[in-house]
Design an enzyme around this catalytic site. Structure first.
Site, PDB file in Angstrom:
ATOM      1  N   CYS A 157      -4.137  -1.876  17.635  1.00  8.43           N
ATOM      2  CA  CYS A 157      -3.213  -2.199  17.235  1.00  8.43           C
ATOM      3  C   CYS A 157      -2.740  -3.300  17.242  1.00  8.43           C
ATOM      4  O   CYS A 157      -2.401  -4.076  18.157  1.00  8.43           O
ATOM      5  CB  CYS A 157      -1.588  -1.174  17.826  1.00  8.43           C
ATOM      6  N   CYS A 201       1.265  -4.055  17.120  1.00 12.25           N
ATOM      7  CA  CYS A 201       1.676  -4.467  19.026  1.00 12.25           C
ATOM      8  C   CYS A 201       1.156  -5.733  18.852  1.00 12.25           C
ATOM      9  O   CYS A 201       1.675  -6.400  20.641  1.00 12.25           O
ATOM     10  CB  CYS A 201       1.151  -3.601  19.367  1.00 12.25           C
ATOM     11  N   ASP A 202      -0.767  -5.830  19.105  1.00 16.40           N
ATOM     12  CA  ASP A 202      -1.296  -6.946  20.389  1.00 16.40           C
ATOM     13  C   ASP A 202      -1.924  -8.196  19.156  1.00 16.40           C
ATOM     14  O   ASP A 202      -1.563  -8.569  20.465  1.00 16.40           O
ATOM     15  CB  ASP A 202      -2.153  -6.104  21.055  1.00 16.40           C
TER      16      ASP A 202
END
Ligand code: NAP
Length: 325
Positions: free
Chosen positions: A147, A150-151
């Site tokens: 992701c 997200c990261d």
């Protein structure tokens, strides 16, 4: 259709309720189904194992959902969930563990209790496919990510590879480039399957692309520090120093509940539905990524609405008359 309280549930002490329709999953398909089901007058609840939004939550930018020229996936799903909540109860953190057919009802055992319904829509989505190479599981969360939204932040201004040639891989690559990462896209074939528009954006930004290349190993003691790459045409092997590996190689359907219900699936595990999103099992419908197809938000929203209307139509008829011909 009987509606017994605000959310459509009867509020029995021993269970969380008995409904006309239960929707499993609160991604775009499930949310859309909830809106249409309640507007049609069905008592209904959406059971979601996490939070509403599904995979769209991880999409950095959506540019093809009509009405929003450009919107973050998370924002779009916030708006959609808020809209759905105006009609239907969304029970978050409610994972369906098992579903069984008992006489004319479905009984669903969840992490917190029991629900039952006359019909069920499977909007369970899909999850990220893994590469299955050495180092991937060990370094997951320590440089290996599925992701980018997200990261990506943790890899700002560092070198990363994005693996895959579809829309997700190229969208992720563009996002990572935009936050200052040095991005290399590694793709196993000599052409992307992603939309032309995304391919053009990648070329304009000058991101490095390694076609005909696969990742054979992800390396690093505590965190990712390199990937071992192999050219599938020449057999040449190379090691590239990187801090992050973003895997975007497609989706695997979450079709375990469908299997328990005896629903027909294709060889890839995607639920087979007709044009009205009915499965082969009476009163079971499927929509969104779990049902395959073009796997676009707009298609999921269509599927959810159509499935809800099919459920409404079937439930309005004497039991099984629709299926007995
Ligand atoms: P996808 O379209 O299935 O693409 C997966 C990519 O991963 C393909 O390029 C495939 O290669 C490659 N791949 C598969 N298994 C692999 C393996 N074991 N090792 C290396 N490479 C592998 O998946 P996606 O990009 O996640 O997209 C899923 C769906 O969501 C699609 O329908 C897509 O259109 C949609 N989506 C749309 C948008 C958008 O419209 N902006 C954004 C994201 C996703 P091959 O090409 O050789 O098969």
């Amino acid at each position: 259709m009987a509606i017994t309280d605000d959310t459509g549930g009867s509020g029995e002490a021993s269970s969380h309720g008995d409904y006309d329709l239960i929707i499993v999953g609160a991604g775009p398909a499930g949310l859309s189904a909830g809106i249409y089901a309640r507007r049609a007058g069905l008592s209904c609840v959406i059971l979601e194992k996490g939070v509403p939004g599904g995979q769209v939550l991880t999409s950095p930018k959506i540019e093809n959902y009509p009405g929003f020229q450009e919107i973050e996936g998370m924002k779009l799903m916030e708006v959609m969930a808020e809209h759905a909540r105006a009609y239907v109860d969304i029970r978050e953190g409610e994972e369906v563990i098992r579903v069984t057919r008992v006489d004319d009802r479905f009984e669903l055992a969840t992490t917190t209790g029991k629900f039952s319904s006359r019909a069920i829509i499977l909007a369970t989505g899909s999850y990220h496919r893994h590469l299955g190479v050495p180092g991937e599981n060990r370094l997951s969360g320590r440089g290996v990510s599925y992701c980018a939204t997200c990261d990506g932040f943790f890899f700002k201004k560092r070198a990363v590879v994005v693996v895959g040639g579809g829309n997700t891989a190229l969208t992720d690559a563009l996002y990572l480039h935009s936050i200052g990462c040095t991005v290399t896209i590694v793709h196993r074939r000599d052409a992307f399957r992603a939309d032309k528009h995304l391919q053009d954006s990648i070329s304009e930004r000058g991101a490095e692309v390694l076609f005909d290349t696969v990742v054979d190993e992800i390396m690093g003691a505590e965190e990712v520090d390199a990937v071992k790459l192999r050219n599938v045409k020449t057999g040449a092997v190379d090691t590239k120093a990187v801090s992050g590996v973003f895997v975007a190689v497609g989706e695997v359907p979450s079709s375990q509940l469908a299997a328990e219900l005896g629903v027909k699936m294709d060889p890839g595990g995607f639920v087979t539905v007709d044009m009205s999103f009915r499965t082969n099992v009476p009163y079971v419908y499927a929509a969104g990524d779990v049902a395959g197809g073009i796997r676009q938000i707009v298609a999921a929203v269509h599927g959810g609405a159509a499935a809800a209307l099919s459920a409404f139509e079937d439930l309005a008829k004497p039991y099984f008359s629709r299926y007995s011909g």
